[in-house]
Design an enzyme around this catalytic site. Structure first.
Site, PDB file in Angstrom:
ATOM      1  N   ALA A  31       0.829  -1.202   0.000  1.00  0.00           N
ATOM      2  CA  ALA A  31       0.000   0.000   0.000  1.00  0.00           C
ATOM      3  C   ALA A  31       0.866   1.257   0.000  1.00  0.00           C
ATOM      4  O   ALA A  31       1.996   1.233   0.489  1.00  0.00           O
ATOM      5  CB  ALA A  31      -0.887  -0.008   1.236  1.00  0.00           C
ATOM      6  N   GLY A  71       0.946  -5.400   1.353  1.00  0.00           N
ATOM      7  CA  GLY A  71      -0.220  -5.731   0.539  1.00  0.00           C
ATOM      8  C   GLY A  71       0.180  -6.447  -0.752  1.00  0.00           C
ATOM      9  O   GLY A  71      -0.591  -7.246  -1.295  1.00  0.00           O
ATOM     10  N   GLU A  74       0.490  -9.959   0.128  1.00  0.00           N
ATOM     11  CA  GLU A  74      -0.850 -10.492   0.430  1.00  0.00           C
ATOM     12  C   GLU A  74      -1.601 -10.817  -0.859  1.00  0.00           C
ATOM     13  O   GLU A  74      -2.325 -11.810  -0.940  1.00  0.00           O
ATOM     14  CB  GLU A  74      -1.631  -9.492   1.283  1.00  0.00           C
ATOM     15  CG  GLU A  74      -1.058  -9.400   2.701  1.00  0.00           C
ATOM     16  CD  GLU A  74      -1.741  -8.358   3.561  1.00  0.00           C
ATOM     17  OE1 GLU A  74      -1.740  -7.176   3.147  1.00  0.00           O
ATOM     18  OE2 GLU A  74      -2.263  -8.714   4.618  1.00  0.00           O
ATOM     19  N   GLU A  94       4.605  -4.494   7.554  1.00  0.00           N
ATOM     20  CA  GLU A  94       3.628  -3.573   8.182  1.00  0.00           C
ATOM     21  C   GLU A  94       3.990  -3.232   9.622  1.00  0.00           C
ATOM     22  O   GLU A  94       3.800  -2.104  10.079  1.00  0.00           O
ATOM     23  CB  GLU A  94       2.225  -4.191   8.146  1.00  0.00           C
ATOM     24  CG  GLU A  94       1.558  -4.182   6.779  1.00  0.00           C
ATOM     25  CD  GLU A  94       1.930  -5.374   5.915  1.00  0.00           C
ATOM     26  OE1 GLU A  94       2.942  -6.044   6.203  1.00  0.00           O
ATOM     27  OE2 GLU A  94       1.211  -5.629   4.940  1.00  0.00           O
TER      28      GLU A  94
HETATM   29  C1  LIG Z   1      12.204  -1.854  -0.510  1.00  0.00           C
HETATM   30  C2  LIG Z   1      11.547  -0.552  -0.927  1.00  0.00           C
HETATM   31  C3  LIG Z   1      10.223  -0.802  -1.597  1.00  0.00           C
HETATM   32  C4  LIG Z   1      12.459   0.176  -1.946  1.00  0.00           C
HETATM   33  O1  LIG Z   1      13.663   0.537  -1.325  1.00  0.00           O
HETATM   34  P1  LIG Z   1      14.729   1.496  -2.068  1.00  0.00           P
HETATM   35  O2  LIG Z   1      14.960   0.977  -3.418  1.00  0.00           O
HETATM   36  O3  LIG Z   1      15.878   1.676  -1.140  1.00  0.00           O
HETATM   37  O4  LIG Z   1      13.996   2.893  -2.281  1.00  0.00           O
HETATM   38  P2  LIG Z   1      13.377   3.880  -1.218  1.00  0.00           P
HETATM   39  O5  LIG Z   1      14.204   5.118  -1.166  1.00  0.00           O
HETATM   40  O6  LIG Z   1      13.085   3.222   0.076  1.00  0.00           O
HETATM   41  O7  LIG Z   1      11.958   4.186  -1.885  1.00  0.00           O
HETATM   42  C5  LIG Z   1      11.875   4.875  -3.115  1.00  0.00           C
HETATM   43  C6  LIG Z   1      10.727   5.840  -3.038  1.00  0.00           C
HETATM   44  O8  LIG Z   1       9.501   5.110  -2.933  1.00  0.00           O
HETATM   45  C7  LIG Z   1       8.781   5.525  -1.780  1.00  0.00           C
HETATM   46  N1  LIG Z   1       8.057   4.354  -1.256  1.00  0.00           N
HETATM   47  C8  LIG Z   1       8.536   3.112  -1.144  1.00  0.00           C
HETATM   48  N2  LIG Z   1       7.601   2.282  -0.662  1.00  0.00           N
HETATM   49  C9  LIG Z   1       6.500   3.041  -0.475  1.00  0.00           C
HETATM   50  C10 LIG Z   1       5.188   2.763   0.011  1.00  0.00           C
HETATM   51  N3  LIG Z   1       4.806   1.521   0.365  1.00  0.00           N
HETATM   52  N4  LIG Z   1       4.331   3.781   0.084  1.00  0.00           N
HETATM   53  C11 LIG Z   1       4.681   5.038  -0.282  1.00  0.00           C
HETATM   54  N5  LIG Z   1       5.913   5.366  -0.751  1.00  0.00           N
HETATM   55  C12 LIG Z   1       6.797   4.372  -0.838  1.00  0.00           C
HETATM   56  C13 LIG Z   1       9.825   6.058  -0.836  1.00  0.00           C
HETATM   57  O9  LIG Z   1       9.261   6.950   0.074  1.00  0.00           O
HETATM   58  C14 LIG Z   1      10.785   6.734  -1.819  1.00  0.00           C
HETATM   59  O10 LIG Z   1      10.230   7.963  -2.226  1.00  0.00           O
HETATM   60  P3  LIG Z   1      10.788   9.328  -1.677  1.00  0.00           P
HETATM   61  O11 LIG Z   1      12.273   9.295  -1.861  1.00  0.00           O
HETATM   62  O12 LIG Z   1      10.401   9.360  -0.227  1.00  0.00           O
HETATM   63  O13 LIG Z   1      10.076  10.366  -2.477  1.00  0.00           O
HETATM   64  C15 LIG Z   1      11.373   0.344   0.311  1.00  0.00           C
HETATM   65  O14 LIG Z   1      10.965   1.625  -0.099  1.00  0.00           O
HETATM   66  C16 LIG Z   1      10.371  -0.167   1.293  1.00  0.00           C
HETATM   67  O15 LIG Z   1      10.685  -1.005   2.105  1.00  0.00           O
HETATM   68  N6  LIG Z   1       9.135   0.380   1.243  1.00  0.00           N
HETATM   69  C17 LIG Z   1       8.123   0.123   2.231  1.00  0.00           C
HETATM   70  C18 LIG Z   1       7.384  -1.126   1.933  1.00  0.00           C
HETATM   71  C19 LIG Z   1       6.288  -1.347   2.934  1.00  0.00           C
HETATM   72  O16 LIG Z   1       6.389  -1.074   4.113  1.00  0.00           O
HETATM   73  N7  LIG Z   1       5.168  -1.883   2.447  1.00  0.00           N
HETATM   74  C20 LIG Z   1       4.032  -2.185   3.229  1.00  0.00           C
HETATM   75  C21 LIG Z   1       3.078  -1.072   3.139  1.00  0.00           C
HETATM   76  S1  LIG Z   1       1.651  -1.357   4.148  1.00  0.00           S
HETATM   77  C22 LIG Z   1       0.704  -2.410   3.213  1.00  0.00           C
HETATM   78  O17 LIG Z   1       1.075  -2.810   2.163  1.00  0.00           O
HETATM   79  C23 LIG Z   1      -0.609  -2.740   3.796  1.00  0.00           C
HETATM   80  C24 LIG Z   1      -1.488  -3.426   3.074  1.00  0.00           C
HETATM   81  C25 LIG Z   1      -2.763  -3.767   3.666  1.00  0.00           C
HETATM   82  C26 LIG Z   1      -3.793  -3.068   2.946  1.00  0.00           C
HETATM   83  C27 LIG Z   1      -4.773  -2.461   3.854  1.00  0.00           C
HETATM   84  C28 LIG Z   1      -5.742  -1.641   3.029  1.00  0.00           C
HETATM   85  C29 LIG Z   1      -6.046  -0.249   3.432  1.00  0.00           C
HETATM   86  C30 LIG Z   1      -6.507  -0.007   4.841  1.00  0.00           C
HETATM   87  C31 LIG Z   1      -7.986  -0.250   5.095  1.00  0.00           C
HETATM   88  C32 LIG Z   1      -8.297  -0.306   6.535  1.00  0.00           C
HETATM   89  C33 LIG Z   1      -9.451  -1.209   6.806  1.00  0.00           C
HETATM   90  C34 LIG Z   1      -9.023  -2.519   7.316  1.00  0.00           C
HETATM   91  C35 LIG Z   1      -9.461  -3.592   6.380  1.00  0.00           C
HETATM   92  C36 LIG Z   1      -8.323  -4.365   5.875  1.00  0.00           C
HETATM   93  C37 LIG Z   1      -8.600  -4.910   4.478  1.00  0.00           C
HETATM   94  O18 LIG Z   1      -9.510  -5.704   4.319  1.00  0.00           O
HETATM   95  O19 LIG Z   1      -7.882  -4.525   3.543  1.00  0.00           O
END
Ligand SMILES: CC(C)(COP(=O)(O)OP(=O)(O)OC[C@H]1O[C@@H](n2cnc3c(N)ncnc32)[C@H](O)[C@@H]1OP(=O)(O)O)[C@@H](O)C(=O)NCCC(=O)NCCSC(=O)/C=C/CCCCCCCCCCCCC(=O)O
Length: 695
Positions: A31, A71, A74, A94
C-alpha cells in the site's frame, strides 16, 4: 483495476488462466504508506480483492520480481501459485510502520509456511530473499531468467488441475506438537522486545487467532486489531520515521541545488587507526564491497587490529551464509593491512579514526594533506571535535569532512556527516554516497560542539545527574526512560560507553582536573550549575562496565549485568549531606520531562542555528544512533505529539525552579512556534526568519 481485470478474466471463456505481475521489474511494495493517514483511502479494502483472486475458478499465478511487500505479498498469497525471480525479496513489513498485514496476510501466511516462520516474518517485518522463500514454501519456483514467461509456463501447465488445495483460506494451519507452549514463549519474547511498541504484540495476536479460529473469524479479528493500530498514534510516528529517513537523503546545497551523488565503483579507501571504531569501520567497508587499506602506526597495533577485524568479518560472513552476497575479505585487492604511509598516495578517500585528540588529529591531517593525491577526500571520525580546526591543518579544507560513526560501527546505522566552513558540496555528496553504499543512514549536519546527536544528549545526561543530586537513584532514572522505550537509560548507557570518556573531555574543557582554576566552587562552573558526581566516580576508578563499577556494580570488570550498588546509594546521600542538598522524592513525570524536554529544547536551538536542515534530521539521528524508541517517532516528532505549548510550559516551570541551568531555559524558537499557535512540525522551518549562514 485488479478487481475489474479478475472479473473480466473470470467471465471470458477464452481465458484459461491468469498471471499477475508488476511493472518495471517490481511486483509491489504494498500500500501507499501515505494513504494510511488519508481518510479518503481508508475505505478501500484489499482483503476482499485477495479473496476474489483466491476464489477464481481459473488458476492465478503471481510472477514476483523485485519486491513483494505488505499488501503486495498479500496479493501473491491470494494467488494459487507463486513464481519468483532469484533476486526478489518478500516480506510483510507492516509492523515496521506500526500496523499489521491487514489484507488477510496474518491468516494466510501461517497456513502456507507454518506458525513459527509466519510469526517471525510478521512480527519482525523482515524481508527474505527468494531462496529462503522457496525453502519455506512461500513460493513454488524460483527462476534466474524471465519470471513472467516462467509464470505463464506454470499457468499453462496447471490449467484444469483442482484449485481447492491451492486456496490457502481452505487449508488448516499446520499443527505443532506443542502449539500452546510455543505460542506462550513467542508472546513473552515479542513483549520483551517490544517495550511499549504495540504492533508486534498485535501482530502476534492476529497470528494466534489463525491458530484458534476458522479463517473468516480470524480475518475479522485481524481487522479489529488493524483498526486499533491504525488509530494508536504509534503507526503515525513510524510512518513519519519512514519518510523522514528518506527525506534526509534529499540534502541540498545552500543555494537549494540537489546534489548528484557520486557513484564510486573502484574507490580505494583508507582507514586510519584500528581501535574499536576503526575495526567497525573497516568491517562495514568490506561488507559494502569497497576496497580498503587499513593503516596503523606500528606493527603491534596493526596485528591486534587485524585480528579483531578478522573476527568481526568471520562473524559477518557466517550471518551472510546462504545469501546471494559473499564476503570477499581474504583477497588483498579488497582488504590489506599496512603500516606503510606511502600507500596513502593512491587512495581516493581516507577515514581517520584515531583517538579523540585535537593535536593528534591536526598532525595527521597535515601529513595527509601532504601525501594524499590532490582529489582525495579526507574524513575524520569524531564525535565532537571542531572540523574547521582539523581542516585548518591541511591545504585543502574543501575536501575535509567529519564522519561521525557510532559504536559498534559495523552495526549502527547512523552516520553524522559534518561539513565545515570550507567543505565543498561534492565532498558532502561523496560522503552521503559512501553512507548509502555502507547501508548507513547519512545525515548532513553543521559543525558545532557535539554536532547534533551528542549536543542534544549533553543536557539529557546533565539532567539525569542533577536528578541524582536532588534525591533520585540511577536505577530509578533509568527505569523511567526504559519504560518510555529507550533500550537503556542514561546511567546504564554511561557505564557501557565508559565514564572516563566524558571525564577526559571535561578535563580538556577545563571543567575538572588540574586545569580547573583553584578556588572553583564544587557545584558551579562559569556561573552555571555543574555536578561533579561523574568526576568523583572516575577519581575512584569507577569507569563503568570496563572496571566492573560505575553507576552500577557488575559481576566483574567487563561484566554486563548491572546491579544497583548500595555503595552508590551511600555515596549519594553523603554527597547531599556534604553539599547541604535536601533530598526530596522525585516522581516519574519530573524525571521524564526534565530529561526529554531539555534534550528537545536543545533540538530547537540547533534548528534555529541552522545546524540541521529540519526536525526530521534530528529525529532520524535519534532513531538510528541513540536508541530513541521508533514508535515515538524521534524527539521532535514526540514534542509535536505532546504539544509545543505543554513542552514550553514545563520547561518554563523547571527553569524557574533551576535558574542556574541554562539548558532548561526555553529556546526562543520553541517560544516562537508556540506564539504562532503550535505550528505543525512540517511547517516549523518556515518560521525561522532567516536561513542561518550555516546552511
Ligand atoms: C524496498 C523498498 C520498496 C524500496 O527501497 P529502495 O529501493 O531503497 O527505495 P526507497 O528510497 O526506500 O523508496 C523509493 C521511493 O519510494 C517511496 N516508497 C517506497 N515504498 C512506499 C510505500 N509503500 N508507500 C509510499 N511510498 C513508498 C519512498 O518513500 C521513496 O520515495 P521518496 O524518496 O520518499 O520520495 C522500500 O521503499 C520499502 O521497504 N518500502 C516500504 C514497503 C512497505 O512497508 N510496504 C508495506 C506497506 S503497508 C501495506 O502494504 C498494507 C497493506 C494492507 C492493505 C490495507 C488496506 C487499506 C486499509 C484499510 C483499513 C481497513 C481494514 C481492512 C483491511 C482490508 O480488508 O484490507
Amino acid at each position: 483495476a485488479l478487481e475489474d481485470g479478475l472479473k473480466k478474466a473470470d467471465a471470458d471463456p477464452s481465458v484459461k488462466a491468469v498471471m499477475i505481475c508488476g511493472e518495471n521489474g517490481k511486483f509491489s511494495a504494498g500500500a501507499d504508506i501515505r494513504g494510511f493517514s488519508s481518510p479518503k483511502t481508508l475505505g478501500v479494502a484489499l482483503g476482499p480483492i485477495v479473496s476474489l483472486i483466491e476464489s477464481s475458478e481459473k488458476p492465478v499465478v503471481a510472477a514476483i520480481e523485485g519486491v513483494a511487500l505488505g499488501g503486495g505479498l498479500e496479493v501473491a498469497l491470494g494467488c494459487h501459485y507463486r513464481v519468483a525471480h532469484a533476486k526478489a525479496r518478500m516480506g510483510l513489513p507492516e509492523v515496521t510502520i506500526g500496523l499489521l498485514p491487514g489484507a488477510e496476510g496474518t491468516q494466510r501466511l501461517p497456513r502456507l509456511i507454518g506458525v513459527p516462520a509466519a510469526l517471525d516474518m510478521i512480527t519482525t517485518g523482515k524481508h527474505i530473499p527468494a531462496t529462503e522463500a522457496l525453502k519455506l514454501g512461500l513460493v513454488d519456483e524460483i527462476v534466474e531468467e524471465n519470471t513472467i514467461e516462467a509464470a505463464i509456463r506454470l499457468a499453462n501447465k496447471v490449467i484444469g488441475q483442482p484449485l481447492g488445495p491451492r486456496r490457502l483460506s481452505l487449508k488448516p494451519v499446520p499443527k505443532l506438537p506443542n502449539m500452546e507452549a510455543f505460542l506462550q514463549e513467542a508472546q513473552v519474547k515479542v513483549k520483551r522486545q517490544a517495550r511499549g511498541f504495540l504492533a508486534p504484540e498485535l501482530c502476534f495476536q492476529a497470528v494466534q487467532a489463525a491458530t484458534q479460529r476458522p479463517f473468516a473469524e480470524g480475518v475479522r479479528r485481524e481487522r479489529e486489531l488493524f483498526q486499533v493500530l491504525l488509530s494508536s498514534g504509534q503507526a503515525q510516528a513510524l510512518q513519519y520515521a519512514f519518510f523522514a529517513e528518506r527525506a534526509v537523503h534529499r540534502w541540498a546545497t545552500p543555494g537549494g541545488i540537489n546534489l548528484l551523488f557520486i557513484i564510486f565503483d573502484s574507490i580505494l579507501l583508507l582507514s586510519l587507526g584500528l581501535g574499536t571504531m576503526g575495526q567497525g569501520i573497516v568491517t562495514s567497508l568490506v561488507k559494502a564491497n569497497i576496497p580498503v587499506v587499513a593503516l596503523e602506526q606500528n606493527l603491534e597495533y596493526l596485528n591486534k587490529g587485524r585480528k579483531a577485524v578478522m573476527v568481526l568479518l568471520e562473524r559477518e560472513a557466517k550471518k551472510m551464509e546462504g545469501g546471494a552476497q559473499k564476503l570477499d575479505f581474504h583477497n588483498p585487492a579488497r582488504l590489506q593491512f599496512t603500516v606503510d604511509f606511502n600507500l596513502l598516495h593512491d587512495v581516493d578517500l581516507v577515514i581517520e579514526a584515531v583517538f579523540e585528540n585535537m593535536a593528534l588529529k591536526k598532525e595527521i591531517f597535515h601529513k595527509l594533506s601532504n601525501i594524499c593525491k590532490p582529489g582525495a577526500l579526507l574524513c575524520t571520525n569524531t564525535s565532537a571535535l571542531d572540523i574547521d580546526e582539523i581542516a585548518s591543518a591541511t591545504s585543502r579544507p574543501q575536501q575535509v569532512i567529519g564522519t561521525h560513526f557510532f559504536s559498534p560501527a559495523h552495526v549502527m546505522r547512523l552516520l553524522e556527516i559534518i561539513y565545515g566552513r570550507h567543505t565543498s558540496p561534492s565532498a558532502i555528496a561523496t560522503a552521503m554516497q559512501l553512507a548509502k553504499d555502507m547501508k548507513k543512514v547519512g545525515v548532513v549536519v553543521g559543525n558545532c560542539f557535539g554536532f547534533v546527536g551528542n549536543r542534544m544528549m549533553f543536557p539529557y545526561v546533565e539532567q539525569a545527574v542533577f536528578l541524582l543530586e536532588e534525591g533520585s537513584r540511577p536505577e530509578a532514572v533509568d527505569q523511567v526512560l526504559e519504560d518510555f522505550g529507550f533500550k537503556i537509560g542514561p546511567f546504564r548507557m554511561s557505564d557501557l560507553a565508559g565514564l572516563d570518556v566524558g571525564w577526559r573531555s571535561r578535563k580538556g574543557q577545563g571543567l575538572t582536573g588540574p586545569s580547573l582554576p583553584a578556588g572553583s566552587s564544587a557545584r558551579q562552573r562559569r556561573g552555571q550549575r555543574y555536578s561533579p558526581l561523574p568526576d568523583l566516580l572516575c577519581e575512584r576508578g569507577r569507569f563503568g562496565q570496563k572496571t566492573g563499577k560505575g553507576w552500577y556494580q557488575y559481576e566483574r570488570a567487563g561484566g554486563r549485568t548491572a546491579t544497583p550498588d548500595p555503595w552508590i546509594h551511600g555515596f549519594l546521600s553523603q554527597y547531599r549531606d556534604t553539599h547541604r542538598i535536601e533530598t526530596r522524592y522525585i516522581d516519574q513525570e519530573e524525571i521524564l520531562e526534565r530529561c526529554l524536554f531539555s534534550l528537545i529544547n536543545e533540538g530547537f536551538a540547533i534548528l534555529a542555528e541552522g545546524i540541521a536542515s529540519g526536525p526530521e534530521h534530528l529525529d532520524v539521528i535519534y532513531l538510528n544512533g541513540y536508541g530513541w524508541p521508533k514508535h515515538r517517532g524521534g524527539p521532535m516528532f514526540y514534542a509535536s505529539t505532546v504539544g509545543l505549548p505543554r513542552v514550553l510550559a514545563k520547561l518554563q516551570k523547571y527553569s524557574e525552579a533551576h535558574p542556574d541551568v541554562p539548558k532548561l531555559r526555553p529556546s526562543a524558537f520553541l517560544k516562537k512556534l508556540v506564539a504562532v499557535g503550535n505550528a505543525p512540525l512540517k511547517e516549523w522551518m518556515s518560521y525561522l526568519s532567516r536561513q542561518s549562514p550555516k546552511l
